[in-house]
Design an enzyme around this catalytic site. Structure first.
Site, PDB file in Angstrom:
ATOM      1  N   ARG A 102       0.880  -1.177   0.000  1.00 48.60           N
ATOM      2  CA  ARG A 102       0.000   0.000   0.000  1.00 48.60           C
ATOM      3  C   ARG A 102       0.909   1.216   0.000  1.00 48.60           C
ATOM      4  O   ARG A 102       1.686   1.417   0.938  1.00 48.60           O
ATOM      5  CB  ARG A 102      -0.923   0.001   1.218  1.00 48.60           C
ATOM      6  CG  ARG A 102      -1.643   1.331   1.389  1.00 48.60           C
ATOM      7  CD  ARG A 102      -2.776   1.290   2.382  1.00 48.60           C
ATOM      8  NE  ARG A 102      -3.933   0.604   1.832  1.00 48.60           N
ATOM      9  CZ  ARG A 102      -5.167   0.714   2.324  1.00 48.60           C
ATOM     10  NH1 ARG A 102      -5.404   1.483   3.380  1.00 48.60           N
ATOM     11  NH2 ARG A 102      -6.167   0.058   1.780  1.00 48.60           N
ATOM     12  N   HIS A 129      -7.388   0.787  -6.463  1.00 47.47           N
ATOM     13  CA  HIS A 129      -7.594  -0.062  -5.273  1.00 47.47           C
ATOM     14  C   HIS A 129      -8.300  -1.352  -5.722  1.00 47.47           C
ATOM     15  O   HIS A 129      -9.451  -1.601  -5.393  1.00 47.47           O
ATOM     16  CB  HIS A 129      -8.430   0.698  -4.255  1.00 47.47           C
ATOM     17  CG  HIS A 129      -8.434   0.096  -2.877  1.00 47.47           C
ATOM     18  ND1 HIS A 129      -7.647  -0.983  -2.510  1.00 47.47           N
ATOM     19  CD2 HIS A 129      -9.145   0.427  -1.752  1.00 47.47           C
ATOM     20  CE1 HIS A 129      -7.869  -1.286  -1.243  1.00 47.47           C
ATOM     21  NE2 HIS A 129      -8.776  -0.452  -0.770  1.00 47.47           N
ATOM     22  N   GLN A 132     -10.193  -3.937  -3.283  1.00 48.42           N
ATOM     23  CA  GLN A 132     -11.518  -3.527  -2.810  1.00 48.42           C
ATOM     24  C   GLN A 132     -12.601  -3.936  -3.810  1.00 48.42           C
ATOM     25  O   GLN A 132     -13.705  -4.328  -3.434  1.00 48.42           O
ATOM     26  CB  GLN A 132     -11.541  -2.014  -2.586  1.00 48.42           C
ATOM     27  CG  GLN A 132     -12.852  -1.515  -2.028  1.00 48.42           C
ATOM     28  CD  GLN A 132     -13.125  -1.970  -0.606  1.00 48.42           C
ATOM     29  OE1 GLN A 132     -12.276  -1.811   0.259  1.00 48.42           O
ATOM     30  NE2 GLN A 132     -14.293  -2.544  -0.356  1.00 48.42           N
ATOM     31  N   ASP A 217     -17.161   7.292  -1.839  1.00 53.03           N
ATOM     32  CA  ASP A 217     -15.911   7.203  -1.077  1.00 53.03           C
ATOM     33  C   ASP A 217     -15.646   8.588  -0.488  1.00 53.03           C
ATOM     34  O   ASP A 217     -16.314   9.572  -0.849  1.00 53.03           O
ATOM     35  CB  ASP A 217     -14.777   6.776  -2.034  1.00 53.03           C
ATOM     36  CG  ASP A 217     -13.460   6.471  -1.336  1.00 53.03           C
ATOM     37  OD1 ASP A 217     -13.435   6.356  -0.098  1.00 53.03           O
ATOM     38  OD2 ASP A 217     -12.437   6.355  -2.054  1.00 53.03           O
ATOM     39  N   CYS A 257     -16.389   1.799   0.507  1.00 53.99           N
ATOM     40  CA  CYS A 257     -15.232   0.949   0.855  1.00 53.99           C
ATOM     41  C   CYS A 257     -14.806   1.118   2.303  1.00 53.99           C
ATOM     42  O   CYS A 257     -14.117   0.262   2.845  1.00 53.99           O
ATOM     43  CB  CYS A 257     -14.078   1.221  -0.092  1.00 53.99           C
ATOM     44  SG  CYS A 257     -13.413   2.895   0.012  1.00 53.99           S
ATOM     45  N   ARG A 285     -13.621  -8.431   2.134  1.00 56.60           N
ATOM     46  CA  ARG A 285     -12.195  -8.241   1.843  1.00 56.60           C
ATOM     47  C   ARG A 285     -11.424  -9.514   2.216  1.00 56.60           C
ATOM     48  O   ARG A 285     -10.518  -9.932   1.495  1.00 56.60           O
ATOM     49  CB  ARG A 285     -11.635  -7.040   2.620  1.00 56.60           C
ATOM     50  CG  ARG A 285     -12.193  -5.685   2.215  1.00 56.60           C
ATOM     51  CD  ARG A 285     -11.754  -5.288   0.824  1.00 56.60           C
ATOM     52  NE  ARG A 285     -10.304  -5.271   0.688  1.00 56.60           N
ATOM     53  CZ  ARG A 285      -9.509  -4.255   1.072  1.00 56.60           C
ATOM     54  NH1 ARG A 285     -10.050  -3.161   1.565  1.00 56.60           N
ATOM     55  NH2 ARG A 285      -8.196  -4.322   0.899  1.00 56.60           N
TER      56      ARG A 285
HETATM   57  N1  NVA Z   1      -9.887   6.757  -1.645  1.00 55.32           N
HETATM   58  C1  NVA Z   1      -9.548   6.344  -0.308  1.00 55.32           C
HETATM   59  C2  NVA Z   1      -9.796   4.874  -0.146  1.00 55.32           C
HETATM   60  C3  NVA Z   1      -9.488   4.341   1.241  1.00 55.32           C
HETATM   61  C4  NVA Z   1      -9.693   2.858   1.362  1.00 55.32           C
HETATM   62  C5  NVA Z   1      -8.090   6.684  -0.024  1.00 55.32           C
HETATM   63  O1  NVA Z   1      -7.260   6.488  -0.912  1.00 55.32           O
HETATM   64  O2  NVA Z   1      -7.797   7.168   1.057  1.00 55.32           O
HETATM   65  N1   CP Z   2     -11.259  -0.033   2.381  1.00 61.96           N
HETATM   66  C1   CP Z   2      -9.988  -0.106   2.841  1.00 61.96           C
HETATM   67  O1   CP Z   2      -9.043  -0.367   2.084  1.00 61.96           O
HETATM   68  O2   CP Z   2      -9.869   0.086   4.172  1.00 61.96           O
HETATM   69  P1   CP Z   2      -8.508   0.299   4.992  1.00 61.96           P
HETATM   70  O3   CP Z   2      -7.937   1.629   4.550  1.00 61.96           O
HETATM   71  O4   CP Z   2      -8.930   0.279   6.420  1.00 61.96           O
HETATM   72  O5   CP Z   2      -7.556  -0.818   4.662  1.00 61.96           O
END
Ligand code: NVA
Ligand code: CP
Length: 301
Positions: A102, A129, A132, A217, A257, A285
């Site tokens: 990540r 992502h 997800q 989101d 998500c 997930r």
């Molecule tokens: N768009 C959000 C998704 C988090 C799971 C982010 O990148 O923070």
């Molecule tokens: N939806 C998601 O990826 O959640 P986290 O940021 O908690 O991993």
């Protein structure tokens, strides 16, 4: 031989995507009857951004499949002190069976993958992502059996999640309406690659008419914290409220998500209401990624 990576959904054929959805459903049904195809295997999990769901689901998933996961925060590794991505990729991948990352830049992920000798999984970048979407599509199929030909409305930022929805629409053949303020559209090259399934509709009420699934989101993603104030202003007309949901089909589902900001991108009575499937979506997930881990690791041994 080059390892099989999962960097975007485009790394999957339609057949493989559907296989993962159905394996995820099977893993969920057999949750107490664990097969352990990943015995003695190790997943390195590199996190340069925060996480709850992704960390817990990958770590628990590896344990349930008989393997082990190592949490690597960039704060504590040499990567965080500037060791080159290419060197880190060669070293880490020489010791484990797979790497989950990540991070911010999608380019860092692809560079890591090109030097890694084991499969690399995208657990979120600024651009995509895909993990997800495995869970979201599993959730839709569980509730409504098929997504093909359905209409999905994305409300809000043209961000990493939106980009992965665009890729999913192309592979699984559903229509995707995106409703966002001017200046917050998804990347035009990702949109054009998905052809005429994607439509940008400015008015959120209009965009939700007859939708089968409404999803949203956060307005400010991780890394955009300084833009929070201006984004709250820009997105104020793009909250998923009960009135927006009322335009969708009566049996439309609502997804997010998570983490969610009640009172910003979604009203509390929607996310906590009867059309919301966010808790199944989050739980999935685990099951969807167990299917992915099996697909990438176990079937190759
Ligand atoms: N768009 C959000 C998704 C988090 C799971 C982010 O990148 O923070
Ligand atoms: N939806 C998601 O990826 O959640 P986290 O940021 O908690 O991993």
């Amino acid at each position: 031989m080059k390892p099989r990576h999962f960097l975007t959904l485009q790394d999957l054929s339609k057949h493989e995507f559907l296989h993962l959805i159905h394996r995820g459903i099977e893993f969920k049904k057999n949750r107490h009857n664990h097969q352990q195809p990943l015995q003695h295997m190790t997943l390195a999990m590199i996190f340069e951004k925060s996480s709850t769901r992704t960390r817990v689901s990958f770590e628990a998933g590896m344990t349930q499949l008989g393997g082990h996961a190592i949490f690597l925060s960039s704060k504590d590794t040499q990567l965080g002190r500037g060791e080159p991505v290419e060197d880190s990729a060669r070293v880490i991948s020489s010791m484990v069976d797979g790497v989950m990352i990540r991070t911010h830049s999608h380019d860092m992920l692809t560079r890591f993958a090109s030097y890694a000798s084991v499969p690399v999984i995208n657990a979120l970048t600024d651009s995509y992502h895909p993990c997800q979407l495995l869970a979201d599509m599993q959730t839709y199929v569980e509730y409504r059996s098929e997504i093909k030909g359905k209409t999905v409305t994305w409300v809000g930022d043209g961000n990493n999640m939106c980009h992965s929805y665009i890729n999913a629409a192309k592979i699984l053949d559903f229509n995707l309406r995106i409703t966002c303020p001017k200046g917050y559209e998804p990347d035009p090259s990702i949109v054009s690659n998905a052809g005429d399934r994607i439509e940008i509709v400015r008015d959120p009420q209009q965009a939700c008419v007859d939708a089968d699934l409404v999803t949203t989101d956060v307005w400010a993603s991780m890394g955009q914290e300084q833009e929070q104030h201006e984004r709250v202003n820009a997105f104020k007309d793009y909250q998923v409220t009960a009135s927006v949901m009322a335009n969708a089909k009566q049996d439309a589902l609502f997804m997010h998500c998570l983490p969610a900001h009640r009172g910003e991108e979604v009203a509390a009575d929607v996310i906590d209401g009867h059309q919301s499937v966010v808790w199944d979506q989050a739980e999935n997930r685990l099951h969807a990624q167990k299917a992915l881990l099996e697909f990438l690791f176990a079937e190759k041994t």
